[in-house]
Design an enzyme around this catalytic site. Sequence first.
Site, PDB file in Angstrom:
ATOM      1  N   ASP A 168       1.092  -1.422  -0.028  1.00  0.00           N
ATOM      2  CA  ASP A 168      -0.446   0.519  -0.367  1.00  0.00           C
ATOM      3  C   ASP A 168       0.670   1.351  -0.210  1.00  0.00           C
ATOM      4  O   ASP A 168       2.046   1.346   0.559  1.00  0.00           O
ATOM      5  CB  ASP A 168      -1.070  -0.113   1.539  1.00  0.00           C
ATOM      6  CG  ASP A 168      -2.071  -0.997   1.499  1.00  0.00           C
ATOM      7  OD1 ASP A 168      -2.151  -1.438   0.029  1.00  0.00           O
ATOM      8  OD2 ASP A 168      -2.150  -1.181   2.041  1.00  0.00           O
TER       9      ASP A 168
ATOM     10  N   ASP B 250      -4.782  -3.116   5.136  1.00  0.00           N
ATOM     11  CA  ASP B 250      -5.697  -2.862   6.197  1.00  0.00           C
ATOM     12  C   ASP B 250      -6.552  -2.563   6.578  1.00  0.00           C
ATOM     13  O   ASP B 250      -7.364  -3.216   7.833  1.00  0.00           O
ATOM     14  CB  ASP B 250      -4.555  -1.067   6.952  1.00  0.00           C
ATOM     15  CG  ASP B 250      -5.208  -0.523   5.111  1.00  0.00           C
ATOM     16  OD1 ASP B 250      -5.820  -0.801   4.393  1.00  0.00           O
ATOM     17  OD2 ASP B 250      -4.332   0.631   5.324  1.00  0.00           O
TER      18      ASP B 250
ATOM     19  N   ASP C  90      -9.264  -6.019   2.495  1.00  0.00           N
ATOM     20  CA  ASP C  90      -7.876  -6.667   2.425  1.00  0.00           C
ATOM     21  C   ASP C  90      -8.246  -7.980   2.692  1.00  0.00           C
ATOM     22  O   ASP C  90      -6.560  -8.398   1.609  1.00  0.00           O
ATOM     23  CB  ASP C  90      -7.218  -5.559   3.042  1.00  0.00           C
ATOM     24  CG  ASP C  90      -6.888  -4.255   2.290  1.00  0.00           C
ATOM     25  OD1 ASP C  90      -7.509  -4.330   1.074  1.00  0.00           O
ATOM     26  OD2 ASP C  90      -6.491  -3.709   2.857  1.00  0.00           O
TER      27      ASP C  90
END
Length: 913
Positions: free
Chosen positions: A335, A644, A648
């Site tokens: 990310d 997170d 996900d």
Amino acid sequence: MEKQWHQLTSTEVLTALNSDLERGLSSAEVANRLAQYGYNELREKAREPLWKKFLNQFKDFLVLILLVASVISLAVGEVADSLVIIAIVVLNAALGVFQEAKAEKALEALKKMSAPTSKVVRDGGISTIPSRELVPGDIILLDAGDYIPADVRILESFNLKAQEASLTGESVPVEKECAVVAAEAPLAERHNLGFMSTVVTYGRGKAVAVGTAMNTEIGKIAAMLQTVTEDSTPLQKKLAEFGKGLGVICLAVCAIIFAMGLWKGYQDGALTFDEVQMMLMTSISLAVAAIPEGLPTVVTIVLALGMQRMARKNSIMKKLHAVETLGSISVICSDKTGTLTQNQMTVVKVFTPGRMYAVSGEGYNPAGQFTHQELPVEAAAETELDLLLRSAVLCNDAQLKAAADNKTWSIIGDPTEGALVVAGYKGGYTQSQLAGQFPRLQEIPFDSGRKMMTTLHRFDRQLRTFTKGAPDVLLSRCTAIATGGSVRPLTEAEKAVIQAANKEMASSALRVLAVAYRDFDSKPDMTNPADIETQLVFIGLLGMIDPPRLEVRAAVELCKGAGIRPVMITGDHPDTAFAIAKELGIVTGSAQVLTGKDLDAMSPEALKQAGETTGVFARVSPEHKVAIVEALRQNKHIVAMTGDGVNDAPALKKADIGVAMGITGTDVTKETADMVISDDNFATIVAAVEEGRVIYTNIKKFIYFLLSCNASEVLVIFFAILFGWPLPLLPIQLLWVNLVTDAFPALALGVEKKEPNVMRLKPRDPAEPLLGGKLKTLIVVQSLAIAVTVLVSFQYALASYGGDLTVARTFAFITLITTQITCAYAARSEYYSAFSLGFFSNKFLNGGVALSFGLLLVSVYGPLHLIFKTIEPGLHEWGFLLAVAVIPFLITESAKWLLKLSAKPAQSMDVSN
Ligand code: ATP
């Protein structure tokens, strides 16, 4: 019958539990209840007692052979031998129990570190506590991604939904609300209750704990949950098979040696009962010495120690197998926000139709100013800016908090929203004042699929929703624009201007949010976001910086050198993502960026190809993450993927290593992940990969060491019999060598420091055999060198001491141990010479070697030498013994050097995007 929790109103529940929605319980009351109800933990299965663990060690086939050997020794009158064998067996078992206990303890400590927490209201404030400290009556805040930590009664619900499949079997998330439910409703229909260990999948809410620990629905079926077992890791499985194969070979070789010995004796015509007995004992001891029975224990302990080391560096490994998989990682999908960047957002640019403002100030400190063309402006005097800031502060769940010194400021909640609150303050708008003026009635929470969030307020005399979100998404929902104090239809030309402003901000690495509103005559039904987040009136854009983490650039470079490709996968705008990726060195030049939209239009085959070259995926949703992992894995990559949010979890599960964020991560991702990084930092993942590589090479080192030691013992006996020599080692001596050299130096090799080239080699292919060609060659060279040196030492003593077998065996015994422990230094690296690594860089190895040498001295001096049937060597003997002790080490080192010369130069690795 007394009413059940779901039949009571919220107020009745709170009264019954003597709690308060706003203030929660007091600390004193919590302490009382904790004493009364105990910790909020499900009862665990009773641990195996120590004596049982000890006895388990005797189930091992090899230990049984030893016991048989000791019985045979006793039967033929060798009481001392028999006792020593028993002592060795007991010592071995004790070591096994000790190692097991240590590994168990390490795992338990790690479990504690990643123990779940809950957000509760206590003493009138919000705090995060370990979930085990929850008591009935605690007021709990629930957010998407949280595990519900106890059985709770819902008191407030903003589109709260929970996944209860584990309890009720209902596969779709169920809505949770406050209304009273009929008495007879089954568990699945008690919509005002939340159950321990089910998951909040959407929305947020407040609830009060009504049952904890075993007094919960899940507690009633807790026995069913206690069957979780830790699977063996691929390496452990590989080793078990390897050991089994090796065991069979060893037994066969020993049987052959036994038969050969008998045959030789028979041929010489002097086969006595004693000799048969001696051959039998030798073969049995040789078998025990040769089979590397200690391998699995050592591997487990090295992995567990590695996990502890990683935990100290902020990576908490949740599964043992992940430690070894880490060493094979070839792609790290990360990310952007918070992992590659600092997640410290500050609004620096603001766009309203026709105007671009700059905002001064740093971090979350609300001191700063708005300027337009470098002239200060009053936000309240600018109609559009005024509306934009008020909307951004209202459509917001973050809170700004000042420390006691009024100098340091922090954010509770999402940093993106925090930045908007701070910008609002700089314009003169406080949250408390606005919230009082325009109370929030309803909300549609943010989710990374929609990339928007909406709140409904009473606004002057009307009802108004404020929506904020990704500009490209939001703009497509806007039909009008607020400008010059009025609202007009949005023209294509105006849209183009807004898009250009968005692009300009994004290209300079700013994260941009758009804000819009919509008025309603009556309270709308907010269950379907698509009905509400449409026909919006555009207000403006806010651009915020989120500086890259300083240490990430070096980590990216390290990755590339190690043949690992870093890939950015983000929900943010492609231009913002690209600008940051370029700054960090993830991409170079004009590399391609793919967006979620591009991915939707691609065939799986095209995605597979694109996956090989793309360094940045932007504006992706959690589903895209799954598709990207799949494509990469089809290309035979070993993929680590960070995550997170609640959505996900599937991508983390799909990846070879799912990495959850310790700070921003939800409970669900932490639970699904193989690894949790407690500082959310990309550099930590890279450090863990490095550690994973080190652990794997260390495991290879002690396997190499143990195998060459064991093989040398077999070779000594084998050659002696082949040449018709007397046996150079007695059974009891063989057993002792096995115990002394196997355990200590081998364990020390397991904790070797990293070799300088660990991050310059390609990732390890998981299909690669445990011992490559080079290590196999080294094993052959080293075991032959040791065996020949031992035999030379034996023959030298026979010749020099008038054929005295006791002296000769003492020489063989000592030479075997000393050559093995010196060779431990050669085993420290297959690439680097022991000289270049230095002899003092692994203090555990020096300690292990000293211990082994000490034990050798104990066995040849004093009373024990009678048991081991050795002489007590004097200085004269030691001169020779010490001189030959280093020969096999020098031969192995030379072999390493020659192998290095003949090796092809390593191919350069190009992993740039
Ligand atoms: P990453 O995936 O790298 O963590 P991200 O935080 O940008 O990046 P998401 O959280 O999925 O990813 O956000 C996607 C987009 O949604 C953001 O780029 C932003 O435009 C918008 N967004 C983020 N947070 C909010 C929020 N609290 N309210 C409204 N919109 C938001």
